[in-house]
Design a protein around this motif. Structure first.
Motif, PDB file in Angstrom:
ATOM      1  N   TYR A  81      26.794  91.134  23.944  1.00  0.00           N
ATOM      2  CA  TYR A  81      27.538  91.300  22.702  1.00  0.00           C
ATOM      3  C   TYR A  81      26.609  91.840  21.624  1.00  0.00           C
ATOM      4  N   THR A  82      27.219  92.398  20.594  1.00  0.00           N
ATOM      5  CA  THR A  82      26.461  92.910  19.455  1.00  0.00           C
ATOM      6  C   THR A  82      26.948  92.211  18.197  1.00  0.00           C
ATOM      7  N   SER A  83      26.008  91.808  17.371  1.00  0.00           N
ATOM      8  CA  SER A  83      26.322  91.164  16.106  1.00  0.00           C
ATOM      9  C   SER A  83      25.338  91.690  15.066  1.00  0.00           C
ATOM     10  N   GLY A  84      25.299  91.066  13.901  1.00  0.00           N
ATOM     11  CA  GLY A  84      24.430  91.570  12.858  1.00  0.00           C
ATOM     12  C   GLY A  84      23.906  90.492  11.943  1.00  0.00           C
ATOM     13  N   ALA A  85      22.930  90.901  11.132  1.00  0.00           N
ATOM     14  CA  ALA A  85      22.334  90.012  10.140  1.00  0.00           C
ATOM     15  C   ALA A  85      21.993  90.842   8.910  1.00  0.00           C
ATOM     16  N   ILE A  86      22.070  90.205   7.760  1.00  0.00           N
ATOM     17  CA  ILE A  86      21.701  90.847   6.501  1.00  0.00           C
ATOM     18  C   ILE A  86      20.530  90.087   5.905  1.00  0.00           C
ATOM     19  N   LEU A  87      19.481  90.817   5.557  1.00  0.00           N
ATOM     20  CA  LEU A  87      18.304  90.218   4.939  1.00  0.00           C
ATOM     21  C   LEU A  87      18.107  90.785   3.538  1.00  0.00           C
ATOM     22  N   GLU A  88      17.362  90.060   2.728  1.00  0.00           N
ATOM     23  CA  GLU A  88      16.977  90.543   1.401  1.00  0.00           C
ATOM     24  C   GLU A  88      15.643  91.268   1.434  1.00  0.00           C
ATOM     25  N   THR A  89      15.003  91.303   2.604  1.00  0.00           N
ATOM     26  CA  THR A  89      13.721  91.983   2.774  1.00  0.00           C
ATOM     27  C   THR A  89      13.831  92.988   3.917  1.00  0.00           C
ATOM     28  N   SER A  90      12.897  93.925   3.970  1.00  0.00           N
ATOM     29  CA  SER A  90      12.942  94.992   4.973  1.00  0.00           C
ATOM     30  C   SER A  90      12.454  94.550   6.350  1.00  0.00           C
ATOM     31  N   VAL A  91      11.966  93.345   6.439  1.00  0.00           N
ATOM     32  CA  VAL A  91      11.492  92.824   7.724  1.00  0.00           C
ATOM     33  C   VAL A  91      11.770  91.322   7.783  1.00  0.00           C
ATOM     34  N   GLY A  92      11.998  90.842   8.989  1.00  0.00           N
ATOM     35  CA  GLY A  92      12.229  89.419   9.204  1.00  0.00           C
ATOM     36  C   GLY A  92      12.246  89.127  10.691  1.00  0.00           C
ATOM     37  N   THR A  93      12.514  87.878  11.028  1.00  0.00           N
ATOM     38  CA  THR A  93      12.601  87.487  12.436  1.00  0.00           C
ATOM     39  C   THR A  93      13.810  86.580  12.633  1.00  0.00           C
ATOM     40  N   MET A  94      14.256  86.528  13.878  1.00  0.00           N
ATOM     41  CA  MET A  94      15.325  85.616  14.281  1.00  0.00           C
ATOM     42  C   MET A  94      14.945  84.979  15.607  1.00  0.00           C
TER      43      MET A  94
END
Length: 127
Positions: free
Chosen positions: A84-97
């Protein structure tokens, strides 16, 4: 000889930056990720719920818990997979999950399947 485990779920991830939905000047960075789940165990298992830990580039941490994934609670027999495909929105240009899926095997056993840590990054940010 290697014995197969009854509860063995493998999870792999591919992430990408969605430029056309992002607004960097407003600290709004949109990422998509495609998850592939593969049941390597000997028993069928159903994905019941998810737990995500999302860390942005400033060290801010957000936890997300919920039933299933993309509105489904998929069952996978031995050797079967689900994508499946989903998404995430961050306030920074890089992050981790990273996180885990809570699974229910056909024998009634509940167990966690780890989701390995992956990076969300705009292109040309990380080397």
């Amino acid at each position: 000889m290697t014995l197969k485990k009854s509860h063995d779920i493998a999870v792999s991830v591919e992430a990408q930056f969605i430029d056309e939905q992002s607004r960097p000047l407003e600290d709004h960075y949109v990422f998509a990720y495609t998850i592939t789940i593969h049941n390597r165990g000997t028993l069928a298992a159903r994905l019941i719920s998810r737990h995500w830990i999302i860390t942005d580039g400033n060290g801010g941490i957000r936890e997300v818990r919920g039933d299933g994934v993309v509105g489904e609670q998929p069952s996978m027999g031995p050797g079967e997979g689900y994508e499946y495909t989903s998404g995430a929105i961050l306030e920074t240009s890089v992050g981790t999950m990273h996180g885990s899926y809570q699974m229910l095997a056909e024998d009634g056993t509940r167990f966690d399947a780890d989701i390995p840590s992956f990076v969300l990054s705009i292109p040309r940010t990380l080397h």
